[in-house]
Enzyme design. Structure first.
Site, short mmCIF file in Angstrom:
data_model
loop_
_atom_site.label_atom_id
_atom_site.label_comp_id
_atom_site.label_asym_id
_atom_site.label_seq_id
_atom_site.Cartn_x
_atom_site.Cartn_y
_atom_site.Cartn_z
N ASP A 1 3.94 5.70 38.95
CA ASP A 1 3.33 5.53 40.28
C ASP A 1 2.77 6.88 40.73
O ASP A 1 3.09 7.37 41.80
CB ASP A 1 4.36 4.99 41.28
CG ASP A 1 3.75 4.75 42.67
OD1 ASP A 1 2.50 4.71 42.77
OD2 ASP A 1 4.51 4.63 43.64
N ASN B 1 12.90 8.00 49.34
CA ASN B 1 13.29 6.63 49.60
C ASN B 1 13.87 6.01 48.32
O ASN B 1 14.73 5.14 48.35
CB ASN B 1 12.11 5.80 50.07
CG ASN B 1 12.47 4.34 50.24
OD1 ASN B 1 13.26 4.00 51.11
ND2 ASN B 1 11.95 3.48 49.37
N GLN C 1 11.31 1.75 40.73
CA GLN C 1 11.62 2.70 41.80
C GLN C 1 12.82 2.21 42.62
O GLN C 1 12.66 1.78 43.76
CB GLN C 1 10.40 2.88 42.72
CG GLN C 1 9.24 3.60 42.04
CD GLN C 1 7.94 3.48 42.82
OE1 GLN C 1 7.61 2.40 43.32
NE2 GLN C 1 7.20 4.56 42.90
N ASP D 1 7.59 10.92 52.37
CA ASP D 1 7.07 9.63 51.91
C ASP D 1 7.86 8.48 52.54
O ASP D 1 9.08 8.52 52.62
CB ASP D 1 7.22 9.60 50.38
CG ASP D 1 6.53 8.41 49.75
OD1 ASP D 1 5.33 8.22 50.02
OD2 ASP D 1 7.17 7.68 48.98
N GLU E 1 5.01 10.15 56.78
CA GLU E 1 4.18 8.99 56.49
C GLU E 1 4.89 7.78 57.08
O GLU E 1 5.90 7.33 56.54
CB GLU E 1 4.00 8.80 54.98
CG GLU E 1 3.04 7.67 54.68
CD GLU E 1 3.38 6.86 53.43
OE1 GLU E 1 2.51 6.12 52.96
OE2 GLU E 1 4.52 6.93 52.94
N HIS F 1 -4.79 9.00 49.22
CA HIS F 1 -4.66 8.61 47.81
C HIS F 1 -4.30 7.14 47.66
O HIS F 1 -4.29 6.62 46.56
CB HIS F 1 -3.59 9.48 47.14
CG HIS F 1 -2.24 9.28 47.77
ND1 HIS F 1 -1.96 9.73 49.04
CD2 HIS F 1 -1.12 8.66 47.33
CE1 HIS F 1 -0.70 9.39 49.33
NE2 HIS F 1 -0.17 8.75 48.31
#
Ligand code: BGC
Ligand code: CA
Length: 563
Positions: free
Chosen positions: A61, A103, A169, A201, A243, A309
């Site tokens: 990712d 996360n 993930q 993130d 974010e 992105h």
């Protein structure tokens, strides 16, 4: 001015090491290559580089699947190379912030490997498990259409694990105090190596309650305070840029009433309404989103961006508004992603139209916040829709007309360079634009310089001056007896606009144009009447001779005009 709050008026530039510049010719960008490009970034006027994940990762990712938080992926170099890079930035007066992706980890991370191996593993409780398939396993996917579920059974573990994102993930159990302590340790590590903060993130997911029994996840905002406190103890001027694509009602929970949580957040609300404004020529929803996101602590700041992105997420717009943006900027299904967004780069979305590009950048630089530029946007780089999902807008930086845009000497770049069509590197590259005084690159450099000379945007209080024409957006900032005013025409036809600046006496009678010689003097009734060309923009410092004379601090910035 209190310069310590550097993020209130910085210019942030986001790049990924792997696609920026390859120094050793193996086809992959690296820290040594990036180091050679620091003068380019410094020359552009960038104050802060945001590095996307560069730690060891299987790379499934784009590096957002980290397998070791305390290192540099060998493809990009060594920790030593990172320190050289950090030092090179410091020498040029530029700061560095890096992605903090906590996360989840990669499923290849040692913690997950240990956690899945046995129930007694000390890391078992670092992840989120369930013995049975949870009832909500097919809910809450972040990548609908690509990601099938949020729970996957792991054979080794003999249990199901939770993953908000892709199945490789696994989510960290961020409520576990050991995990929380580790997050602080990761921050402490990189702070020690010279970074000025983190782009954190997926913050709403980091702080959310997780587990098979959690029906309605709750955000544990106190965690943000402990991250913040730790950072400040270690290094007073370090920040977190969150974010968090959330509703305006919850913004203050992220900033903290007294500014005790995140210093910065990306303004997704304004981002989406800005694209609607560009697509429709109607500034009203944008104005509403500016009002909705206005409340914030004095020390807090918005990150203002155009494209990033990821896909341009339009999920917060109404269905009709979203359709309008799709129609204008991503009509083909192949340009859309995850049922909510557009995956293209900015320049192709705007049809490569220089007027519209300038309009968009001018808005990014003058709406309340600190601009965050995506690498390559200063050149108007394009996308490669043949690449899957978000990868289409992550192609290598186009430096020159040399093979593979001068990005690498290898014949096999890690990601194909755009080499066809109007956005191919022969047409769009830094070397060519550097020589051309009228290029987008040189224009961007000038607009960045001017943005730095109007600290009112970062510090001041703003108001939108209402005019009847929805295509016009007029925004005024006041700070320490200085005012600046920005006008944008979102429509293609030229527009006439009349307004007055609500300041007492002579103040506001003169608008000094910051970009051209075209100043404006009010009529007897104190009204300014202007003709703004299609997609046009104006940057003014608000004056009036008496007003200027009294404010010696403006004189250094503003030409004094004869009456
Ligand atoms: C990043 C994405 C990434 C995801 C998972 C984000 O929101 O911006 O690029 O895929 O987090 O880490
Ligand atoms: Ca390399």
């Amino acid at each position: 001015m209190i310069d310590d709050l550097w993020y209130k008026n910085g210019v942030i530039y986001c790049l990924s090491v792997g696609t920026y510049m390859d120094a050793n010719g193996d086809g992959i960008g690296d820290f040594r290559g990036l180091l050679r490009r620091l003068d380019y970034l410094n020359g552009l006027g960038i104050t802060t580089i945001w590095l996307m994940p560069f730690q060891p990762s299987p790379g499934r990712d784009n590096g957002y699947d980290i397998s070791d938080y305390y290192g540099v992926d060998p493809r990009y170099g060594t920790l030593g190379d990172f320190v050289e890079f950090a030092h090179g930035c410091k020498q040029r007066g530029m700061r560095v912030i890096i992605d903090l992706v906590v996360n989840h980890t990669s499923d290849q991370h040692g913690w997950f490997q240990s956690a899945r191996s046995t129930k007694d593993s000390p890391h078992r409780d670092w992840y989120v498990w369930s013995d049975k398939r949870p009832a909500n396993a097919d809910k809450g996917m972040v990548f609908p259409g690509v990601q099938k579920s949020t729970w996957t059974r792991d054979k080794r573990a003999g249990a199901w694990y939770f993953h908000r994102f892709y199945d490789f993930q696994p989510d960290l159990n961020t409520s576990n105090p050991h995990v929380q302590a580790e997050i602080l340790k990761i921050m402490g590590f990189w702070i020690q190596l010279g970074v000025s903060g983190f782009r954190m993130d997926a913050v709403p997911f980091v702080i959310s309650t997780k587990g098979a029994k959690v029906r309605k996840p709750v955000e544990q905002y106190d965690m943000l305070r402990s991250f913040r406190e730790f950072l400040q103890w270690r290094q007073g001027d370090a920040i977190i840029l969150a974010e968090a694509n959330v509703l305006p009602e919850t913004d203050m929970n992220y900033f903290g009433r007294d500014g005790e949580r995140m210093q910065m957040m990306f303004n997704f609300q304004v981002n989406q309404n800005l694209f609607y404004a560009l697509a429709s020529g109607d500034s009203r929803p944008l104005t509403k989103s500016l009002a909705a996101t206005k409340p914030r602590p004095a020390t807090a700041q918005w990150g203002l961006f155009l494209r990033n992105h990821d896909e341009l997420d339009l999920g917060r717009l109404t269905k009709a508004q979203r359709e309008t943006v799709f129609k204008a900027f991503g009509p083909d299904k192949s340009m859309q992603l995850y049922d909510r967004g557009i995956r293209r780069r900015l320049a192709p979305m705007l049809g490569g139209d220089r007027r519209r590009l300038e309009l968009a950048y001018s808005l990014m630089c003058t709406l309340p916040g600190t601009p965050v530029i995506r690498y390559g946007d200063e050149l108007g780089m394009g996308d490669d829709l043949a690449l899957p999902e978000r990868n289409c807008a992550r192609t290598p930086m186009q430096w020159s007309t040399e093979p593979h845009a001068g990005f690498t000497e290898s014949d096999r770049p890690c990601v194909p360079v755009i080499d066809k069509g109007a956005y191919g590197y022969e047409h769009v590259n830094a070397a060519k634009q550097r020589r051309d005084p009228n290029s987008l690159l040189n224009w961007t450099e000038r607009i960045i310089r001017m943005r730095k000379e109007v600290p009112e945007v970062g510090w001041g209080d703003f108001k939108v001056i209402t005019v009847r024409d929805p295509a016009m957006l007029i925004i005024q900032y006041d700070w320490r007896n200085n005012s600046v005013l920005f006008i944008h025409n979102l429509a293609e036809p030229p527009r006439e606009v009349a307004f007055s600046v609500g300041l007492p006496g002579e103040a506001g009678k003169l608008l000094v144009n910051l970009l051209t010689e075209d100043h404006s003097r009010a009529d007897d009734r104190g009204r300014h009447k202007l003709l703004i060309e299609g997609y046009g923009y104006r940057w003014y410092r608000v004056g009036g001779l008496d007003y200027l004379l009294k404010r010696s601090d403006i004189d250094t910035k503003t030409p004094r005009l004869p009456r």
